[in-house]
Design a protein around this motif. Structure first.
Motif, short mmCIF file in Angstrom:
data_model
loop_
_atom_site.label_atom_id
_atom_site.label_comp_id
_atom_site.label_asym_id
_atom_site.label_seq_id
_atom_site.Cartn_x
_atom_site.Cartn_y
_atom_site.Cartn_z
N TYR A 96 39.83 40.50 42.05
CA TYR A 96 38.69 39.70 42.30
C TYR A 96 37.28 40.53 41.98
CZ TYR A 96 34.97 37.03 44.58
OH TYR A 96 34.14 36.35 45.08
N ILE A 97 37.46 41.72 42.49
CA ILE A 97 36.36 42.80 42.44
C ILE A 97 36.29 42.87 40.95
CG2 ILE A 97 35.66 45.03 42.85
CD1 ILE A 97 37.12 44.73 45.64
N ALA A 98 37.34 43.24 40.23
CA ALA A 98 37.07 43.58 38.81
C ALA A 98 36.53 42.65 38.09
CB ALA A 98 38.83 43.96 38.34
N ILE A 99 37.08 41.35 38.20
CA ILE A 99 36.40 40.17 37.32
C ILE A 99 35.05 40.03 37.74
CG2 ILE A 99 36.95 38.00 36.69
CD1 ILE A 99 38.94 39.93 35.70
N THR A 100 34.77 40.04 38.99
CA THR A 100 33.55 39.80 39.29
C THR A 100 32.49 40.59 38.73
OG1 THR A 100 34.13 38.87 41.53
CG2 THR A 100 31.87 39.49 41.44
N HIS A 101 32.89 42.23 38.68
CA HIS A 101 32.11 43.13 38.14
C HIS A 101 31.87 42.61 36.63
CE1 HIS A 101 30.71 46.97 36.63
NE2 HIS A 101 31.81 47.14 35.81
N LEU A 102 33.07 42.29 35.84
CA LEU A 102 32.84 42.01 34.30
C LEU A 102 31.65 40.69 34.30
CD1 LEU A 102 36.36 42.31 32.86
CD2 LEU A 102 34.30 43.90 32.80
N ILE A 103 31.80 39.75 35.10
CA ILE A 103 30.98 38.58 35.13
C ILE A 103 29.50 39.32 35.43
CG2 ILE A 103 30.20 36.42 36.28
CD1 ILE A 103 33.49 36.03 36.88
N ASP A 104 29.33 40.16 36.48
CA ASP A 104 27.95 40.61 36.70
C ASP A 104 27.27 41.28 35.52
OD1 ASP A 104 28.12 39.62 39.22
OD2 ASP A 104 28.68 41.42 40.19
N ILE A 105 28.29 41.76 34.73
CA ILE A 105 27.40 42.48 33.52
C ILE A 105 27.18 41.59 32.18
CG2 ILE A 105 28.23 44.66 34.27
CD1 ILE A 105 30.33 44.61 32.24
N SER A 139 49.58 38.46 42.18
CA SER A 139 48.53 38.56 43.07
C SER A 139 47.16 38.80 42.23
CB SER A 139 48.77 39.66 44.08
OG SER A 139 49.04 40.85 43.50
N ARG A 140 47.36 39.65 41.18
CA ARG A 140 46.13 39.96 40.32
C ARG A 140 45.83 38.55 39.52
NH1 ARG A 140 47.69 46.04 38.97
NH2 ARG A 140 49.61 45.57 40.26
N MET A 141 46.75 37.73 39.01
CA MET A 141 46.42 36.51 38.64
C MET A 141 45.36 35.68 39.33
SD MET A 141 46.65 34.85 35.68
CE MET A 141 48.09 34.94 34.60
N THR A 142 45.92 35.69 40.67
CA THR A 142 45.44 34.79 41.66
C THR A 142 43.89 35.52 41.73
OG1 THR A 142 47.31 34.31 42.72
CG2 THR A 142 45.37 33.91 43.93
N GLY A 143 43.60 36.70 41.84
CA GLY A 143 42.47 37.18 41.97
C GLY A 143 41.35 36.96 41.00
N TYR A 144 42.05 36.88 39.73
CA TYR A 144 41.23 36.77 38.40
C TYR A 144 40.93 35.37 38.66
CZ TYR A 144 41.04 35.25 33.58
OH TYR A 144 40.62 34.65 32.26
N GLN A 145 41.70 34.30 38.90
CA GLN A 145 41.31 33.13 38.97
C GLN A 145 40.14 32.57 40.27
OE1 GLN A 145 45.70 31.72 39.26
NE2 GLN A 145 45.04 30.16 37.64
N ASP A 146 40.57 33.30 41.11
CA ASP A 146 39.40 33.15 42.44
C ASP A 146 38.07 33.61 42.00
OD1 ASP A 146 41.66 32.51 44.15
OD2 ASP A 146 41.68 34.48 44.90
N ALA A 147 38.00 34.76 41.24
CA ALA A 147 36.68 35.25 40.74
C ALA A 147 36.13 34.23 39.77
CB ALA A 147 36.92 36.58 39.87
N GLY A 152 35.26 40.37 27.46
CA GLY A 152 35.68 41.33 28.68
C GLY A 152 36.91 41.23 28.69
N LEU A 153 37.79 42.44 29.05
CA LEU A 153 39.18 42.31 29.38
C LEU A 153 39.56 43.22 30.53
CD1 LEU A 153 40.64 43.47 25.61
CD2 LEU A 153 40.82 41.25 26.92
N PHE A 154 40.36 42.58 31.13
CA PHE A 154 41.00 43.16 32.48
C PHE A 154 42.53 43.73 32.12
CE2 PHE A 154 43.22 41.96 36.74
CZ PHE A 154 43.17 43.25 37.25
N CYS A 155 43.01 44.78 32.34
CA CYS A 155 43.99 45.29 31.89
C CYS A 155 45.04 45.48 33.22
CB CYS A 155 44.14 46.64 31.24
SG CYS A 155 45.74 46.97 30.70
#
Length: 340
Positions: free
Chosen positions: A170-179, A198-206, A244-247
């Protein structure tokens, strides 16, 4: 030359074998001058304690089993370092099993380490779902287990230490959205869905909390070898043109960076990138990698502390520790470098 025994040491030091044993076990009941005298004799005579006999008598081998998917990924090396330092400081040795993310090898090491009579098992499981029944049995009746990187949802009364990966994503994707990113893709090199759920869920949450649609076509799940990671990245760039990409983890992000640059895209201007785990090399790449710090060394240390508490006192209740991830911004997602 006959082997030096504890009786020989006791005779030379003019004390009892019980005193020698207490000194060797670092008991505080022995006076410092006696400890010094005994240890001088031990060194002079070259005495080596018979730890096998001691373990048979005490039913404690002072050995921990450690099972990891690989040691190529520096994340596991950092965790192993934390485990080993903590274990050695408390008088425990480590037997390491490397599974190569193979289900059969993971199963084999669980059996082998149990036969070696380790006092406890620290696991970084790749196939937790399929091995949950065996882990349940070992943990409940035979060998205490601590999980690292997984909460063991299907396992009863088990201790674990992990980073909160849902929050981390969630923190990672929110950061990409913020930029300014709006089409954020994911590269998930994985052998098992549990490694990215769990990371997929955090991605969807963001996405949800920032009013962006979830588009499954922006997700690429691929094998873990470099060629597959590179091919998945190139395909995603060709088909979806993400900004943007999240790895899934930093070690894989190295191949992602190369694929982006070969495709003719700039980082971070055209494609911002963020990884996961904050391994040391991330700060020294030609384009330093933004990442989520999952406190790998601390995870290993705390898992070992919990394990040894359980070994010393079998009635110690299970502990579940969830560490808070932290964002580390570097060049790969810093679109404000020129602005200062």
């Amino acid at each position: 030359m006959p082997k030096v025994t504890i009786y020989d040491v006791a005779k030379a030091a003019n004390c009892s074998t019980a005193t020698v044993s207490l000194v060797l076990n670092k008991s505080k009941r022995i006076r410092p001058e006696t400890q010094k005298q005994v240890m001088q004799v031990v060194e002079q005579m070259g005495y080596t304690p018979n730890y096998i006999a001691q373990s048979l008598h005490s039913r404690c081998t002072h050995t921990l089993g450690l099972v990891v998917p690989n040691v190529e990924n520096p994340l596991f090396s950092m965790m192993i370092s934390g485990i080993e330092d903590c274990a050695n400081a408390k008088g425990y040795n480590i037997i390491l099993g490397i599974t190569d993310s193979n289900n059969q090898k993971e199963d084999f090491y669980l059996d082998m380490l149990q036969r070696e009579r380790v006092d406890g098992l620290i696991l970084f499981p790749s196939f937790l779902h399929s091995l949950s029944e065996k882990i349940n049995r070992l943990n409940s009746f035979q060998t205490p287990i601590v999980l690292c990187g997984s909460s063991g949802n299907e396992i009863q009364n088990i201790s674990y230490v992990k980073c909160d990966n849902r929050i981390g994503a969630y923190i990672a994707i929110t950061h990409l959205i913020d930029i300014g990113c709006r089409r954020i893709g994911c590269i998930f090199p994985s052998v098992n869905p549990s490694q990215y759920e769990s990371r997929m869920t955090g991605y969807q949450d963001a996405l949800y909390y920032n009013a962006l649609p979830f588009q499954p076509e922006l997700i690429k799940i691929c094998p873990t070898d470099n060629a597959s990671i590179s091919a998945a990245t190139t395909a995603l760039l060709e088909e979806q043109n993400p900004d943007g990409l999240f790895c899934l983890y930093d070690y894989a992000a190295i191949s992602v960076i190369r694929a982006i640059l070969r495709f003719g895209r700039r980082i971070p201007e055209d494609v911002a990138l963020i990884g996961y785990d904050n391994i040391q090399i991330s700060d020294f790449l030609p384009i330093s990698l933004s990442s989520i710090d999952t406190h790998a060394r601390e995870v290993g240390q705390k898992a070992t502390e919990i394990m040894i508490q359980k070994i010393v006192d079998a009635d110690t209740p299970c502990q579940q520790l969830l560490l808070k991830p932290e964002l580390v911004v570097r060049e790969s997602s810093d679109r404000h470098i020129d602005a200062g």
